[in-house]
Structure formats: C-alpha cells, structure tokens
Design a protein around this motif. Sequence first.
Motif, PDB file in Angstrom:
ATOM      1  N   ILE A 225      46.325  45.548  25.486  1.00 28.70           N
ATOM      2  CA  ILE A 225      46.137  45.298  26.813  1.00 28.70           C
ATOM      3  C   ILE A 225      45.023  45.691  27.429  1.00 28.70           C
ATOM      4  O   ILE A 225      44.876  45.349  28.810  1.00 28.70           O
ATOM      5  CB  ILE A 225      47.265  45.856  27.638  1.00 28.70           C
ATOM      6  CG1 ILE A 225      47.535  47.623  27.443  1.00 28.70           C
ATOM      7  CG2 ILE A 225      48.728  45.251  26.875  1.00 28.70           C
ATOM      8  CD1 ILE A 225      48.432  48.288  28.135  1.00 28.70           C
ATOM      9  N   VAL A 230      42.456  37.362  26.409  1.00 24.11           N
ATOM     10  CA  VAL A 230      43.635  36.916  26.662  1.00 24.11           C
ATOM     11  C   VAL A 230      43.919  35.539  26.376  1.00 24.11           C
ATOM     12  O   VAL A 230      43.556  34.467  26.760  1.00 24.11           O
ATOM     13  CB  VAL A 230      44.042  37.204  28.331  1.00 24.11           C
ATOM     14  CG1 VAL A 230      45.422  36.549  28.617  1.00 24.11           C
ATOM     15  CG2 VAL A 230      43.892  38.451  28.806  1.00 24.11           C
ATOM     16  N   ARG A 341      47.386  41.915  29.618  1.00 18.71           N
ATOM     17  CA  ARG A 341      46.418  42.797  30.078  1.00 18.71           C
ATOM     18  C   ARG A 341      46.661  43.338  31.201  1.00 18.71           C
ATOM     19  O   ARG A 341      47.506  43.069  32.116  1.00 18.71           O
ATOM     20  CB  ARG A 341      45.083  41.812  30.325  1.00 18.71           C
ATOM     21  CG  ARG A 341      44.074  42.796  30.657  1.00 18.71           C
ATOM     22  CD  ARG A 341      42.772  41.791  30.818  1.00 18.71           C
ATOM     23  NE  ARG A 341      41.561  42.669  31.138  1.00 18.71           N
ATOM     24  CZ  ARG A 341      40.054  42.305  31.463  1.00 18.71           C
ATOM     25  NH1 ARG A 341      40.165  40.997  31.410  1.00 18.71           N
ATOM     26  NH2 ARG A 341      39.320  42.876  31.516  1.00 18.71           N
ATOM     27  N   ARG A 343      44.859  46.079  34.391  1.00 21.54           N
ATOM     28  CA  ARG A 343      43.645  46.642  34.576  1.00 21.54           C
ATOM     29  C   ARG A 343      43.761  47.701  35.946  1.00 21.54           C
ATOM     30  O   ARG A 343      44.717  47.263  36.626  1.00 21.54           O
ATOM     31  CB  ARG A 343      42.808  45.364  35.248  1.00 21.54           C
ATOM     32  CG  ARG A 343      42.723  44.163  34.402  1.00 21.54           C
ATOM     33  CD  ARG A 343      41.710  43.157  35.155  1.00 21.54           C
ATOM     34  NE  ARG A 343      41.970  41.732  34.441  1.00 21.54           N
ATOM     35  CZ  ARG A 343      41.297  40.773  34.658  1.00 21.54           C
ATOM     36  NH1 ARG A 343      40.298  40.953  35.455  1.00 21.54           N
ATOM     37  NH2 ARG A 343      41.682  39.867  34.116  1.00 21.54           N
TER      38      ARG A 343
END
Length: 362
Positions: A225, A230, A341, A343
Amino acid sequence: MGWKLSAEARASEPQWADRLWSGNQPAGSPVVSEEQFDLLSTLNLRQEEMPPLRVSKSFLSLLFQVLSTSFSRLGDFLVIVYREVCSIRFLLTAVSLLSLFLTALWWGLLCLVPPLENEPKEMLTLSEYHERVRSQGQQLQQLQAELDKLYKEVSSVRAANSERVAELVFQRLNEDFVRKPDYALSSVGASIDLEKTSHDYEDANIAYFWNRFSFWNYARPPTVILEPDVFPGNCWAFKGDQGQVVIRLPGRVQLSDITLQHPPASVAHTGGANSAPRDFAVYGLQVDDKTEVFLGKFTFDVEKSEIQTFHLQNDPPAAFPKVKIQILSNWGHPRFTCLYRVRAHGMRTSEGAGDSATGGPH
C-alpha cells in the motif's frame, strides 16, 4: 260608261255599295250622286283586274332548301377556317419553343466554352518559348523552397508540441492528480508497523500448496500500500471486513489529509469492487505508541473517483510519527478486504518543532 251595271258587277260590290243601291234606304240617309257612283264602279273594276296574292308551297320549300344549304356551307367554311387557325397557332407555338431552346443552348455553349480571345493571337518564337519556360521553372523552384521551409516549421512546431504534451502527461502521472506530497511512500522512508497491523488474508484451500514456494506466493504484504503501482490484484488483503494498518512515517508530520485509492469496478476481474473499504477512521499515534489522537471518520465511495482525498480534523495541528488507518466495513465481500494504496499528506516538521507541536489526545 252606262248607268246600269251588270248583275256580276253588282254581285261583287261590297255591302256598303248595296246599301247605296238599295231602295229601302232609311229616311234621312244622304243621296249618292252619279259621280260618286262612277268612282265606286271604277274601283271595283280595278279590284277585279288584280290577280289574287297566293304563294305556292313548292316555292317555299325551295327557298328553305336554298337557305339550309347556304347555312351548311357557311358552317363548313367556318369549321375549316377554325382548324386552319388552330394549326397555324400550334405551328407558331412549336416554332417559338424551338427558338427558345436553341437560344438557351447557344448561351450555355457560350458560357461553357472559353472565349477564343484567351488564346494567343500570335505564335511565339523559339527563343521566347525558352525564356518563358525558364521563368516558370524559377517560379516552381521558389515555390518548392517555400514549401520545404513551411514543412520544417510545421515539423518543429509538432515536435515541440509533442514534447510539451509528453512532459505534461508525465508530470500528471507523477503527481497522480493529487498534487500533494505523500509521506506514506516507501521511497521516502515510510514503512509498516507489523506488530500493530492486522494479519494477511490466506485462503486455506490454495495457500497450503502455493505458499511452500516463496516466489509463487500470491498473497501481497501490507507494504504494497506504500507503492505507487496500482493495478488489479496488487493489493494487501486482510481477513473479514474489519482491520487496521499502522504506517510509520519518515518523520514527524503535521497530518492534513489522507488519500485512499482503489481500482474502479470496470477494471476489476471479479466484476465488482465489493472488497474495497467503506467506512474507516484515522488516528495519529504519539511517540509512546499508546496515545492515539482521533483525526476523523470517513466513507470511501466506490461509485465516485478511484482516488479520494479526505481532510483530517487536526486542529490545532499536531505532528505524529505514525498514523493508523482502521477499516470499519467494506462494500460487501464476505471473506476479505483489500487495500491498494494509502497516502498521508501534511507538512513535515523538525524534531524540536514536532515536540512542541505534539499535544495530548483529543
């Protein structure tokens, strides 16, 4: 002429004459003189001499035949005259139409055929012909030079635009449409705290055979992740619809936003996105790994964009060395939940500033 009349003459006299001769004249009637009697006799004789006015039937029938024949001839003559007039009118009409057609055809030919005035009136000499060919050749060379110059300019503009478009594309790909610094990226020093992270999902029917070979292990670790790659299947899966992951940041960061990314259902191999996270909460962890600061609860909507950013409730701003993402539910998958993912956005602080900015739990 005698005074006595014959019996025939007296018989043919009118009644008023009998009255004159009658002796039984009423009393007081006027007496006829001899001169009047002579006059009456003369008139009577003239009347006898005149023949009787009688018209014969044969004459009338002959007159009727003559008149009918005359009228019949006159009617035939009128019919012949009318036919002649009609034929002359048709002939005139045909001649008029033919004249109009020929006139239109003539004008059309005059418009289509170029006039003869454009043709040279006199023949060129051989020297004049060579001079004209040479001048036209020079004009063609100049035109070719201008075309080459224009082609070079267009090619240079096209190359510049292509380079500019490529730069913009790579720039947008690098920025990933978020345009915020990502501190949850393994390339900048972020990592996963495995002790505080949920266990990986393992399918007992498949993993028992394939997991004997580490290079054929289909299960992805949670560090996936933190990578920008992706694509469908390249995710970290944990069992059930509830779990958590703790990300160790490269330093103390005043967190402002969290971004989750999940491929859309249109590119999923399973035909849906029911394994995507739905409701989740974000916490900031202090240095002691025990104090957690609640930063907000959010919902990831799979019907919207595949990249969704959520603003955190970090006010007053505090810097944290770790951030925890706690998944509360998914979109209906019964066995596991996938994270592609995560962030973390904000502003990195120095050690001293981080200590002063760190507060207690909210």
